[in-house]
Design a protein around this motif. Structure first.
Motif, PDB file in Angstrom:
ATOM      1  N   GLU A 128     -23.948 -24.917 -44.068  1.00  0.00           N
ATOM      2  CA  GLU A 128     -24.754 -26.079 -43.681  1.00  0.00           C
ATOM      3  C   GLU A 128     -26.230 -25.873 -44.022  1.00  0.00           C
ATOM      4  O   GLU A 128     -26.896 -26.771 -44.506  1.00  0.00           O
ATOM      5  CB  GLU A 128     -24.595 -26.361 -42.179  1.00  0.00           C
ATOM      6  CG  GLU A 128     -23.268 -26.975 -41.826  1.00  0.00           C
ATOM      7  CD  GLU A 128     -22.994 -28.281 -42.544  1.00  0.00           C
ATOM      8  OE1 GLU A 128     -21.887 -28.434 -43.085  1.00  0.00           O
ATOM      9  OE2 GLU A 128     -23.888 -29.138 -42.585  1.00  0.00           O
ATOM     10  N   LYS A 129     -26.732 -24.659 -43.787  1.00  0.00           N
ATOM     11  CA  LYS A 129     -28.111 -24.317 -44.094  1.00  0.00           C
ATOM     12  C   LYS A 129     -28.384 -24.448 -45.601  1.00  0.00           C
ATOM     13  O   LYS A 129     -29.429 -24.926 -46.020  1.00  0.00           O
ATOM     14  CB  LYS A 129     -28.396 -22.890 -43.669  1.00  0.00           C
ATOM     15  CG  LYS A 129     -29.555 -22.717 -42.764  1.00  0.00           C
ATOM     16  CD  LYS A 129     -29.807 -21.241 -42.592  1.00  0.00           C
ATOM     17  CE  LYS A 129     -30.216 -20.945 -41.186  1.00  0.00           C
ATOM     18  NZ  LYS A 129     -30.511 -19.538 -40.983  1.00  0.00           N
TER      19      LYS A 129
ATOM     20  N   LYS B 108     -26.967 -26.348 -47.699  1.00  0.00           N
ATOM     21  CA  LYS B 108     -26.933 -27.740 -48.153  1.00  0.00           C
ATOM     22  C   LYS B 108     -28.308 -28.409 -48.016  1.00  0.00           C
ATOM     23  O   LYS B 108     -28.602 -29.353 -48.699  1.00  0.00           O
ATOM     24  CB  LYS B 108     -25.904 -28.542 -47.358  1.00  0.00           C
ATOM     25  CG  LYS B 108     -24.482 -28.207 -47.710  1.00  0.00           C
ATOM     26  CD  LYS B 108     -23.534 -29.050 -46.882  1.00  0.00           C
ATOM     27  CE  LYS B 108     -22.089 -28.730 -47.173  1.00  0.00           C
ATOM     28  NZ  LYS B 108     -21.175 -29.520 -46.309  1.00  0.00           N
ATOM     29  N   HIS B 109     -29.107 -27.903 -47.094  1.00  0.00           N
ATOM     30  CA  HIS B 109     -30.392 -28.560 -46.792  1.00  0.00           C
ATOM     31  C   HIS B 109     -31.549 -27.830 -47.386  1.00  0.00           C
ATOM     32  O   HIS B 109     -31.729 -26.843 -47.719  1.00  0.00           O
ATOM     33  CB  HIS B 109     -30.585 -28.687 -45.290  1.00  0.00           C
ATOM     34  CG  HIS B 109     -29.473 -29.457 -44.645  1.00  0.00           C
ATOM     35  ND1 HIS B 109     -29.292 -30.802 -44.845  1.00  0.00           N
ATOM     36  CD2 HIS B 109     -28.456 -29.059 -43.839  1.00  0.00           C
ATOM     37  CE1 HIS B 109     -28.231 -31.205 -44.168  1.00  0.00           C
ATOM     38  NE2 HIS B 109     -27.714 -30.163 -43.545  1.00  0.00           N
TER      39      HIS B 109
END
Length: 125
Positions: A121-122, A124-125
């Motif tokens: 998730e990290k 992806k951003h």
């Protein structure tokens, strides 16, 4: 113990047959330790065999271009920080006779999965 294969290459080792298409094996042999080479498991003629691939050398520039690992690769890498393949297989074989040891391993594996999800998730951003 069960294995998953793709084009003869072993891509997963499992304690139970929860996935479709797994192959039942009695044990997994230990690879030879060859300096500068990585052992890669294959399943051929009903047996697990190893091929040894050279460890590629990277330049400083290439180190910054390392592709992101998949979820599965991240989970396995994190588990390997604490448990070798042999340790993991022993724990899985003895999970009924050593439930506390299995619970500790399983809790750690679950935390590794959560950590991998957070890292993805990290990224992806």
């Amino acid at each position: 113990m069960y294995i998953a294969i793709k084009n003869e290459k072993i891509i997963g080792v499992y304690a139970d047959n929860e996935r479709e298409g797994l192959i039942d094996v009695d044990s997994i042999p230990e690879p030879e330790q060859k300096e500068g080479y990585i052992p890669v498991m294959y399943y051929r003629d009903g047996k697990i065999v190893y091929e040894y691939e050279p460890i590629p050398e990277m330049t400083v520039e290439e180190e910054h271009l390392i592709p992101e690992m998949t979820y599965e690769e991240q989970v396995v890498a994190k588990i390997r920080e604490r448990y070798s393949v042999d340790d993991e297989l022993a724990i899985l074989r003895q999970r009924d006779t050593k439930p506390e040891e299995f619970e500790a391993y399983n809790a750690y594996a679950e935390s590794c999965k959560e950590e991998a999800i957070l890292l993805i998730e990290k990224q992806k951003h």
